[in-house]
Each structure stands twice: as structure tokens, then as C-alpha cells.
Design a protein around this motif. Structure first.
Motif, short mmCIF file in Angstrom:
data_model
loop_
_atom_site.label_atom_id
_atom_site.label_comp_id
_atom_site.label_asym_id
_atom_site.label_seq_id
_atom_site.Cartn_x
_atom_site.Cartn_y
_atom_site.Cartn_z
N PRO A 78 5.82 24.96 -70.46
CA PRO A 78 6.83 25.42 -69.51
C PRO A 78 7.93 26.17 -70.26
CG PRO A 78 7.20 23.12 -70.01
CD PRO A 78 5.92 23.51 -70.72
N LEU A 79 8.77 26.88 -69.53
CA LEU A 79 9.92 27.51 -70.16
C LEU A 79 10.76 26.42 -70.81
CD1 LEU A 79 11.02 30.18 -67.54
CD2 LEU A 79 9.96 30.57 -69.76
N LEU A 80 11.16 26.67 -72.05
CA LEU A 80 11.96 25.70 -72.77
C LEU A 80 13.22 25.38 -71.97
CD1 LEU A 80 12.14 24.11 -75.46
CD2 LEU A 80 13.56 25.98 -76.30
N GLY A 81 13.48 24.11 -71.78
CA GLY A 81 14.66 23.69 -71.02
C GLY A 81 14.32 23.13 -69.66
N LEU A 82 13.15 23.49 -69.15
CA LEU A 82 12.70 22.92 -67.88
C LEU A 82 12.00 21.60 -68.14
CD1 LEU A 82 11.21 26.05 -66.06
CD2 LEU A 82 13.48 25.03 -65.78
N ALA A 83 12.13 20.67 -67.22
CA ALA A 83 11.46 19.38 -67.36
C ALA A 83 9.95 19.59 -67.24
CB ALA A 83 11.95 18.41 -66.29
N PRO A 84 9.19 19.17 -68.25
CA PRO A 84 7.74 19.36 -68.18
C PRO A 84 7.07 18.31 -67.30
CG PRO A 84 8.33 18.31 -70.25
CD PRO A 84 9.62 18.62 -69.53
N THR A 85 5.96 18.70 -66.70
CA THR A 85 5.11 17.74 -66.02
C THR A 85 4.44 16.89 -67.11
OG1 THR A 85 3.16 19.16 -66.11
CG2 THR A 85 4.62 19.41 -64.17
N ASP A 86 3.76 15.84 -66.72
CA ASP A 86 3.05 15.02 -67.71
C ASP A 86 2.01 15.85 -68.46
OD1 ASP A 86 4.55 12.81 -67.02
OD2 ASP A 86 3.00 11.93 -65.73
N ALA A 87 1.30 16.71 -67.74
CA ALA A 87 0.29 17.57 -68.37
C ALA A 87 0.95 18.56 -69.34
CB ALA A 87 -0.51 18.33 -67.32
N GLN A 88 2.09 19.11 -68.95
CA GLN A 88 2.79 20.04 -69.84
C GLN A 88 3.35 19.32 -71.07
OE1 GLN A 88 5.43 21.65 -66.84
NE2 GLN A 88 4.33 23.62 -66.86
N ALA A 89 3.82 18.10 -70.89
CA ALA A 89 4.31 17.31 -72.03
C ALA A 89 3.17 17.09 -73.03
CB ALA A 89 4.89 15.99 -71.56
N ALA A 90 1.96 16.84 -72.52
CA ALA A 90 0.80 16.69 -73.40
C ALA A 90 0.49 18.00 -74.12
CB ALA A 90 -0.41 16.21 -72.60
N SER A 91 0.65 19.11 -73.42
CA SER A 91 0.43 20.44 -74.02
C SER A 91 1.45 20.72 -75.11
CB SER A 91 0.51 21.53 -72.96
OG SER A 91 -0.76 22.05 -72.67
#
Length: 180
Positions: free
Chosen positions: A47-60
Motif C-alpha cells: 500500500p502507499l506508505l502511511g496508509l494502514a495495510p490490510t493483513d495481506a498487505q502487511a504480509a507483503s
């Protein structure tokens, strides 16, 4: 010694895939005892840096960080969009800091003017992230190294710069490994 070849464009129909594959093939033909790996930024949902990531994005984000930390040096394959580095690449680099410290980096770029403005932008960003960029770069022109600006047909003279750039990246990576 492991060198990551980072494909920095995620655009649909991107020319970068052909350029990155050429770079990987060229590197592997050198048989220099270095392991080269192609890393496609498109494989990471950042995700764009600064936005809260989803769980999947956090794993990415975690996978991206770990992958980048695993290398001793990098070759970044970048497009030039509007005289700058692609936004997705800049965003991905902003997620990194200690993973990159005291490592070497070289550049392979393509664009209307060979991607030089993108390389200049990357040099500033990556210096702040404590990467040592090498002098020699490989620059492909959309007008002369691509048929109809889309089919990659590089001229053979680029091989000299590619050899020199890869020699610099690997020798600097070996030297910098001693201080990490």
C-alpha cells in the motif's frame, strides 16, 4: 554473493519485463559465481506508505523487507515516467532502510532519454538509504532499443556497459559485506 535484479515498474504492458529478463540472462551468462535473482515489484501488494495495510498487505510488506534483506547488492531496472522513477518503485523503497545499508546498487533504465532522470532520482533516494551506487549504468532508449517503442531489441553495444556495471556492483558488494 547474491544480487537482486529488481523490476521496478508494475504498469500493465510494461517494457520492463523484457529489460529485466535481458538483464538477468546477461548476468547469469557471466558465470561469475554470483547468484542473481529477479524480483518483480508487481508480486508485492504494497500500500502507499502511511496508509494502514490490510493483513495481506502487511504480509507483503514483511515478505518485501525479507527478500530485499537477503541480497548483498542490487541492480534496479527502472522505467522513466515523467522524468522520474515510477511511483510504485519509490513507494516500495520507502518501506526499506536497514535492509539496504552498506550494499551496492547499479542501474538499468529505459525511457525516451534512456531513463537518465529516473537514475538521478534513485541515486539521491538510495544514498539516503546508505546504498553505494556504482558509476556505470545501462540506459536503453525507447526510440532506438525498442521496435515501435514496445518490442525490446537492444543494441549489442550495451553489453560493454552491462559488464562494467555488473563488475562494479559485485566487487563493491563483496567489499561492503566486510563491514556489515
Amino acid at each position: 554473493m547474491k544480487i537482486g535484479i529488481i523490476l521496478g515498474s508494475i504498469r500493465e504492458g510494461r517494457n520492463g519485463e523484457a529489460v529485466a529478463k535481458w538483464t538477468l540472462d546477461f548476468a547469469q551468462k557471466r558465470q561469475d559465481g554470483v547468484e542473481y535473482e529477479l524480483v518483480d515489484l508487481k508480486d508485492y501488494d504494497l500500500p502507499l506508505l502511511g496508509l494502514a495495510p490490510t493483513d495481506a498487505q502487511a504480509a507483503s510488506i514483511k515478505a518485501w523487507s525479507e527478500k530485499m534483506a537477503s541480497f548483498d547488492g542490487y541492480i534496479i531496472v527502472t522505467a522513466e515516467y515523467n522524468r522520474a522513477v515510477p511511483g510504485a518503485l519509490k513507494n516500495a523503497l520507502d518501506y526499506l532502510q536497514p535492509e539496504l545499508h552498506n550494499k551496492s546498487v547499479g542501474f538499468v533504465a529505459y525511457g525516451g532519454l534512456g531513463g537518465l532522470a529516473a537514475i538521478q532520482s534513485l541515486r539521491l533516494t538510495l544514498a539516503e538509504q546508505e546504498l553505494a551506487d556504482v558509476r556505470t549504468m545501462v540506459t536503453f532508449s525507447l526510440m532506438t532499443d525498442f521496435e515501435n517503442m514496445s518490442v525490446f531489441k537492444p543494441h549489442a553495444y550495451h553489453e560493454g556497459n552491462a559488464t562494467k556495471m555488473m563488475d562494479q556492483v559485485t566487487s563493491w558488494a563483496k567489499a561492503l559485506k566486510t563491514i556489515r
